[in-house]
Design an enzyme around this catalytic site. Sequence first.
Site, PDB file in Angstrom:
ATOM      1  N   ASP A 168      15.817 -80.643  88.345  1.00  0.00           N
ATOM      2  CA  ASP A 168      14.931 -81.625  87.717  1.00  0.00           C
ATOM      3  C   ASP A 168      13.847 -82.041  88.712  1.00  0.00           C
ATOM      4  O   ASP A 168      14.105 -82.239  89.897  1.00  0.00           O
ATOM      5  CB  ASP A 168      15.757 -82.844  87.280  1.00  0.00           C
ATOM      6  CG  ASP A 168      14.994 -83.753  86.334  1.00  0.00           C
ATOM      7  OD1 ASP A 168      15.383 -83.838  85.157  1.00  0.00           O
ATOM      8  OD2 ASP A 168      14.008 -84.376  86.773  1.00  0.00           O
ATOM      9  N   ASN A 201      19.720 -86.724  76.280  1.00  0.00           N
ATOM     10  CA  ASN A 201      18.927 -87.754  75.617  1.00  0.00           C
ATOM     11  C   ASN A 201      18.362 -87.160  74.336  1.00  0.00           C
ATOM     12  O   ASN A 201      17.762 -86.082  74.357  1.00  0.00           O
ATOM     13  CB  ASN A 201      17.788 -88.215  76.536  1.00  0.00           C
ATOM     14  CG  ASN A 201      18.319 -88.891  77.790  1.00  0.00           C
ATOM     15  OD1 ASN A 201      19.314 -89.601  77.738  1.00  0.00           O
ATOM     16  ND2 ASN A 201      17.663 -88.667  78.912  1.00  0.00           N
ATOM     17  N   GLY A 232      15.495 -92.042  75.379  1.00  0.00           N
ATOM     18  CA  GLY A 232      15.043 -91.589  76.692  1.00  0.00           C
ATOM     19  C   GLY A 232      14.577 -90.154  76.759  1.00  0.00           C
ATOM     20  O   GLY A 232      14.279 -89.641  77.833  1.00  0.00           O
ATOM     21  N   GLN A 233      14.512 -89.476  75.605  1.00  0.00           N
ATOM     22  CA  GLN A 233      14.047 -88.080  75.647  1.00  0.00           C
ATOM     23  C   GLN A 233      12.533 -88.041  75.797  1.00  0.00           C
ATOM     24  O   GLN A 233      11.796 -88.679  75.027  1.00  0.00           O
ATOM     25  CB  GLN A 233      14.455 -87.335  74.364  1.00  0.00           C
ATOM     26  CG  GLN A 233      14.116 -85.851  74.425  1.00  0.00           C
ATOM     27  CD  GLN A 233      14.611 -85.056  73.213  1.00  0.00           C
ATOM     28  OE1 GLN A 233      15.099 -85.629  72.239  1.00  0.00           O
ATOM     29  NE2 GLN A 233      14.454 -83.753  73.288  1.00  0.00           N
ATOM     30  N   SER A 234      12.072 -87.330  76.805  1.00  0.00           N
ATOM     31  CA  SER A 234      10.624 -87.229  77.034  1.00  0.00           C
ATOM     32  C   SER A 234      10.123 -85.793  76.888  1.00  0.00           C
ATOM     33  O   SER A 234       8.944 -85.575  76.659  1.00  0.00           O
ATOM     34  CB  SER A 234      10.264 -87.761  78.425  1.00  0.00           C
ATOM     35  OG  SER A 234      10.895 -86.996  79.431  1.00  0.00           O
ATOM     36  N   HIS A 268      17.704 -80.254  76.430  1.00  0.00           N
ATOM     37  CA  HIS A 268      18.151 -79.989  77.801  1.00  0.00           C
ATOM     38  C   HIS A 268      19.336 -80.891  78.103  1.00  0.00           C
ATOM     39  O   HIS A 268      19.391 -82.032  77.659  1.00  0.00           O
ATOM     40  CB  HIS A 268      17.028 -80.242  78.814  1.00  0.00           C
ATOM     41  CG  HIS A 268      16.312 -81.542  78.615  1.00  0.00           C
ATOM     42  ND1 HIS A 268      15.357 -81.718  77.634  1.00  0.00           N
ATOM     43  CD2 HIS A 268      16.420 -82.739  79.254  1.00  0.00           C
ATOM     44  CE1 HIS A 268      14.909 -82.961  77.684  1.00  0.00           C
ATOM     45  NE2 HIS A 268      15.545 -83.614  78.647  1.00  0.00           N
ATOM     46  N   HIS A 293      21.099 -82.776  81.102  1.00  0.00           N
ATOM     47  CA  HIS A 293      21.014 -83.212  82.495  1.00  0.00           C
ATOM     48  C   HIS A 293      22.407 -83.071  83.107  1.00  0.00           C
ATOM     49  O   HIS A 293      23.400 -83.511  82.507  1.00  0.00           O
ATOM     50  CB  HIS A 293      20.652 -84.701  82.589  1.00  0.00           C
ATOM     51  CG  HIS A 293      19.289 -85.051  82.109  1.00  0.00           C
ATOM     52  ND1 HIS A 293      18.204 -85.200  82.951  1.00  0.00           N
ATOM     53  CD2 HIS A 293      18.815 -85.312  80.865  1.00  0.00           C
ATOM     54  CE1 HIS A 293      17.133 -85.537  82.246  1.00  0.00           C
ATOM     55  NE2 HIS A 293      17.480 -85.618  80.976  1.00  0.00           N
TER      56      HIS A 293
HETATM   57  P1  DGP Z   1      14.384 -86.417  79.311  1.00  0.00           P
HETATM   58  O1  DGP Z   1      13.805 -87.746  79.672  1.00  0.00           O
HETATM   59  O2  DGP Z   1      15.852 -86.472  78.970  1.00  0.00           O
HETATM   60  O3  DGP Z   1      13.561 -85.717  78.250  1.00  0.00           O
HETATM   61  O4  DGP Z   1      14.306 -85.547  80.635  1.00  0.00           O
HETATM   62  C1  DGP Z   1      13.239 -84.729  80.972  1.00  0.00           C
HETATM   63  C2  DGP Z   1      13.424 -84.362  82.408  1.00  0.00           C
HETATM   64  O5  DGP Z   1      12.637 -83.231  82.680  1.00  0.00           O
HETATM   65  C3  DGP Z   1      12.983 -85.442  83.403  1.00  0.00           C
HETATM   66  O6  DGP Z   1      14.124 -85.851  84.152  1.00  0.00           O
HETATM   67  C4  DGP Z   1      11.955 -84.778  84.283  1.00  0.00           C
HETATM   68  C5  DGP Z   1      12.131 -83.316  83.976  1.00  0.00           C
HETATM   69  N1  DGP Z   1      10.903 -82.556  83.980  1.00  0.00           N
HETATM   70  C6  DGP Z   1       9.793 -82.806  83.246  1.00  0.00           C
HETATM   71  N2  DGP Z   1       8.855 -81.857  83.457  1.00  0.00           N
HETATM   72  C7  DGP Z   1       9.410 -80.992  84.352  1.00  0.00           C
HETATM   73  C8  DGP Z   1       8.939 -79.789  84.968  1.00  0.00           C
HETATM   74  O7  DGP Z   1       7.823 -79.324  84.752  1.00  0.00           O
HETATM   75  N3  DGP Z   1       9.783 -79.169  85.837  1.00  0.00           N
HETATM   76  C9  DGP Z   1      11.045 -79.649  86.089  1.00  0.00           C
HETATM   77  N4  DGP Z   1      11.789 -78.972  86.963  1.00  0.00           N
HETATM   78  N5  DGP Z   1      11.525 -80.764  85.524  1.00  0.00           N
HETATM   79  C10 DGP Z   1      10.707 -81.431  84.664  1.00  0.00           C
END
Ligand code: DGP
Length: 109
Positions: free
Chosen positions: A29, A82, A88-90, A95, A97
Amino acid sequence: MDCIFCKIANKEIPSNLIYEDEKVVAFYDLSPQAPVHFLVIPKKHYSSLNDIDSKEAFADIFSVIPKIAEKLGIKDYRTVVNTGESAGQSVFHIHVHVMAGREFKWPAG
Ligand code: DGP
């Protein structure tokens, strides 16, 4: 489709890849919330857990986690999915975590 995780799965943008097979990739992440924090995603695009359409897809994603944990030498870990913005899903490509290396409280809050 403009999906950052599809681009990672297709190697169109770089990531710190930990694991790959025919169906799934795992990578660290970008904003770690624990000393070990990686994400497991299916190569196929599903927006969220609500869109998963087969038991196989669940199995593909979750069955690799213990293997990766063993490879990284972690025994205890937290998995989080999420689902939806207010949860909290962005990034809208499902995915999981996987976090380890510190204590996790429960309830999560
Ligand atoms: P969520 O909030 O559950 O949707 O988590 C999204 C996660 O993805 C957040 O912890 C940061 C990670 N993330 C976002 N963009 C990138 C990326 O381009 N590369 C990587 N390795 N992680 C990313």
